[in-house]
Write an enzyme that holds these catalytic residues in place. Sequence first.
Site, PDB file in Angstrom:
ATOM      1  N   HIS A 154     -14.049 -26.180  55.273  1.00  0.00           N
ATOM      2  CA  HIS A 154     -12.785 -26.200  54.523  1.00  0.00           C
ATOM      3  C   HIS A 154     -12.662 -24.961  53.645  1.00  0.00           C
ATOM      4  CE1 HIS A 154      -9.682 -28.887  52.292  1.00  0.00           C
ATOM      5  NE2 HIS A 154      -9.383 -27.615  52.139  1.00  0.00           N
ATOM      6  N   ARG A 212      -6.422 -17.014  53.656  1.00  0.00           N
ATOM      7  CA  ARG A 212      -5.173 -16.353  53.181  1.00  0.00           C
ATOM      8  C   ARG A 212      -4.576 -15.307  54.117  1.00  0.00           C
ATOM      9  NH1 ARG A 212      -4.572 -20.573  50.076  1.00  0.00           N
ATOM     10  NH2 ARG A 212      -5.511 -20.443  48.004  1.00  0.00           N
ATOM     11  N   ASN A 234      -2.797 -23.262  55.989  1.00  0.00           N
ATOM     12  CA  ASN A 234      -1.673 -22.983  55.066  1.00  0.00           C
ATOM     13  C   ASN A 234      -1.566 -21.513  54.672  1.00  0.00           C
ATOM     14  OD1 ASN A 234      -3.974 -23.165  53.451  1.00  0.00           O
ATOM     15  ND2 ASN A 234      -2.902 -24.018  51.696  1.00  0.00           N
ATOM     16  N   ASP A 265      -3.571 -29.455  55.492  1.00  0.00           N
ATOM     17  CA  ASP A 265      -4.146 -29.218  54.161  1.00  0.00           C
ATOM     18  C   ASP A 265      -3.219 -28.463  53.209  1.00  0.00           C
ATOM     19  OD1 ASP A 265      -6.391 -29.559  52.379  1.00  0.00           O
ATOM     20  OD2 ASP A 265      -6.508 -27.383  52.414  1.00  0.00           O
ATOM     21  N   HIS A 267      -5.646 -34.267  54.308  1.00  0.00           N
ATOM     22  CA  HIS A 267      -5.405 -33.996  52.881  1.00  0.00           C
ATOM     23  C   HIS A 267      -4.645 -35.226  52.376  1.00  0.00           C
ATOM     24  CE1 HIS A 267      -3.887 -31.422  49.390  1.00  0.00           C
ATOM     25  NE2 HIS A 267      -3.067 -32.461  49.363  1.00  0.00           N
ATOM     26  N   HIS A 319     -11.664 -33.258  50.705  1.00  0.00           N
ATOM     27  CA  HIS A 319     -11.857 -33.190  49.242  1.00  0.00           C
ATOM     28  C   HIS A 319     -11.674 -34.527  48.487  1.00  0.00           C
ATOM     29  CE1 HIS A 319      -7.571 -32.477  49.714  1.00  0.00           C
ATOM     30  NE2 HIS A 319      -7.703 -31.194  49.934  1.00  0.00           N
ATOM     31  N   ASN A 365      -6.278 -29.046  43.388  1.00  0.00           N
ATOM     32  CA  ASN A 365      -5.601 -30.180  44.000  1.00  0.00           C
ATOM     33  C   ASN A 365      -6.471 -30.764  45.107  1.00  0.00           C
ATOM     34  OD1 ASN A 365      -3.653 -32.019  44.725  1.00  0.00           O
ATOM     35  ND2 ASN A 365      -2.631 -30.627  46.141  1.00  0.00           N
ATOM     36  N   ASP A 395     -13.536 -25.904  49.864  1.00  0.00           N
ATOM     37  CA  ASP A 395     -12.098 -25.735  49.567  1.00  0.00           C
ATOM     38  C   ASP A 395     -11.884 -24.399  48.846  1.00  0.00           C
ATOM     39  OD1 ASP A 395      -9.417 -26.160  49.576  1.00  0.00           O
ATOM     40  OD2 ASP A 395      -9.424 -27.916  48.274  1.00  0.00           O
ATOM     41  N   HIS A 439      -7.001 -17.167  44.579  1.00  0.00           N
ATOM     42  CA  HIS A 439      -5.687 -16.837  44.004  1.00  0.00           C
ATOM     43  C   HIS A 439      -5.870 -15.628  43.100  1.00  0.00           C
ATOM     44  CE1 HIS A 439      -3.497 -20.320  45.459  1.00  0.00           C
ATOM     45  NE2 HIS A 439      -4.457 -21.127  45.012  1.00  0.00           N
TER      46      HIS A 439
HETATM   47  O1  DOR Z   1      -6.705 -26.694  45.122  1.00  0.00           O
HETATM   48  C1  DOR Z   1      -6.232 -26.539  46.248  1.00  0.00           C
HETATM   49  N1  DOR Z   1      -5.915 -25.312  46.709  1.00  0.00           N
HETATM   50  N2  DOR Z   1      -6.016 -27.613  47.000  1.00  0.00           N
HETATM   51  C2  DOR Z   1      -5.352 -27.549  48.166  1.00  0.00           C
HETATM   52  O2  DOR Z   1      -5.169 -28.567  48.785  1.00  0.00           O
HETATM   53  C3  DOR Z   1      -4.823 -26.252  48.654  1.00  0.00           C
HETATM   54  C4  DOR Z   1      -5.569 -25.122  48.066  1.00  0.00           C
HETATM   55  C5  DOR Z   1      -4.865 -23.793  48.253  1.00  0.00           C
HETATM   56  O3  DOR Z   1      -4.463 -23.480  49.383  1.00  0.00           O
HETATM   57  O4  DOR Z   1      -4.777 -23.038  47.293  1.00  0.00           O
HETATM   58 ZN    ZN Z   2      -7.854 -26.948  50.955  1.00  0.00          ZN
END
Ligand code: DOR
Ligand code: ZN
Length: 435
Positions: free
Chosen positions: A64, A68, A98, A156, A183, A236, A282, A309, A313
């Site tokens: 997981h 990006r 995603n 997810d 998810h 998660h 999340n 996970d 960012h």
């Molecule tokens: O904290 C999270 N970040 N949970 C998720 O489900 C998605 C992930 C993200 O893509 O930043």
């Molecule tokens: Zn995730």
Amino acid sequence: MTIWIKGGELVDPVRGVVEESDIMVERGKISKILPRGAFLEAGPGLKIIDASGKHVVPGLVDMHVHLREPGEEYKETIATGAKAGVVGGFTSLACMPNTIPPNDCSSVTEFILSQAQKAGLARVYPIGAITVDQAGEVLTEFGDMKKAGVVGVSEDGYSVADSKLMRSAMEYARFHDLTVICHCEDMHLSAGGTMHEGVVSTRIGLPGIPAASEEIMVYREIALARLTRTPVHIAHVSTEESVNLIRRAREEGLPVTAETTPHYFHLDHNAVIGYDTRCKVNPPLRTPADVEAVKRGLSEGVIDVIATDHAPHSPMEKDLEFDRAACGMIGLETALPLTLALVKEGLFGMAEALRKLSYNPSRILGIPGGGLSTGSPADLSVIDADTEYTMKEEDFHSKSKNSPFIGVVLRGRNDLTMIGGKVVWQRDSTHIDRR
Ligand code: DOR
Ligand code: ZN
């Protein structure tokens, strides 16, 4: 070339043992495993890796991660994520769909695989989206994506709200032999929330996400697994009741597996009191009782997998007011020491830690890896379980630095990562082999 990894403690999660063994690697594969000292000393063309005082483990498998790419390369690329992975001891990464655009068709899957090939570091296994554009309306072409290389499907970042569509997705996935990774979030119930709903959210005045928003969906996915007889994997896991639901499903014999991440067993909602957005994830960090339940779930084997996970960012999404900040923290370079902390605590042993970090995720995804046996590809890591250090921002190889473990004293780290017999990363060395 023949490589001799000598002097280490070999951890075999398949047999559940830790033993003093040396490994010989030839033509990318493990050619021999023998008791320590049974090999003869060096000859020409023999490379020696000294693993004295260290553990030799199957390469870690993270089922997981968020890489990006395509679309948000300023946060992470497949190359930088793969680099962070091999530094952290991971030889295989499964990346969530995603991205922008999402991995919802074979051309995106092919692009991811070609970028991973160019990076030449960790093995990358794409996960396909369940619905087109992750919009929750139309199923993607599972068969096409599988042919292109996806090993599972997941929405997810979101849940598939429509239960009938999710039922079809499970039936379709079973037909195509793809792992369904869920998810679990009732998006209506969590809407507007930024942290766990409880005493802390009330005290610091942030809107809450109730535990029930996760649990409702865990229950639904279990009910659909029962209905469709499709294996489902719960991503998660963060709450006590989720662990209880999964335990009951397993007792019933349903094909349900589960993962958690180090932040759900090391941090609770009190970490959010200073409005540190690095702790905004999340699902959200829960209560100390939830943390204890997640740990119990891990020690009982109800939770099979420790994934990261890994969610990079940039400051643009994180250096903001708490409610406006993005969810997620990076994890590839801290997962190993944070898991070894549970071994130190006595929650489980080293072999079980490697089951959760390597063997179980490989089996759940149906990909190679997870063991050290003669004839298998030499995907392994050499770890120093005892060294103590303070994690610094500049230590991270990920493009993003959003980790609340910066400045924290950690114990244990990876020193060398080998994939297919090539040393793709080694601490204190500038030389690496190209895969
Ligand atoms: O904290 C999270 N970040 N949970 C998720 O489900 C998605 C992930 C993200 O893509 O930043
Ligand atoms: Zn995730």
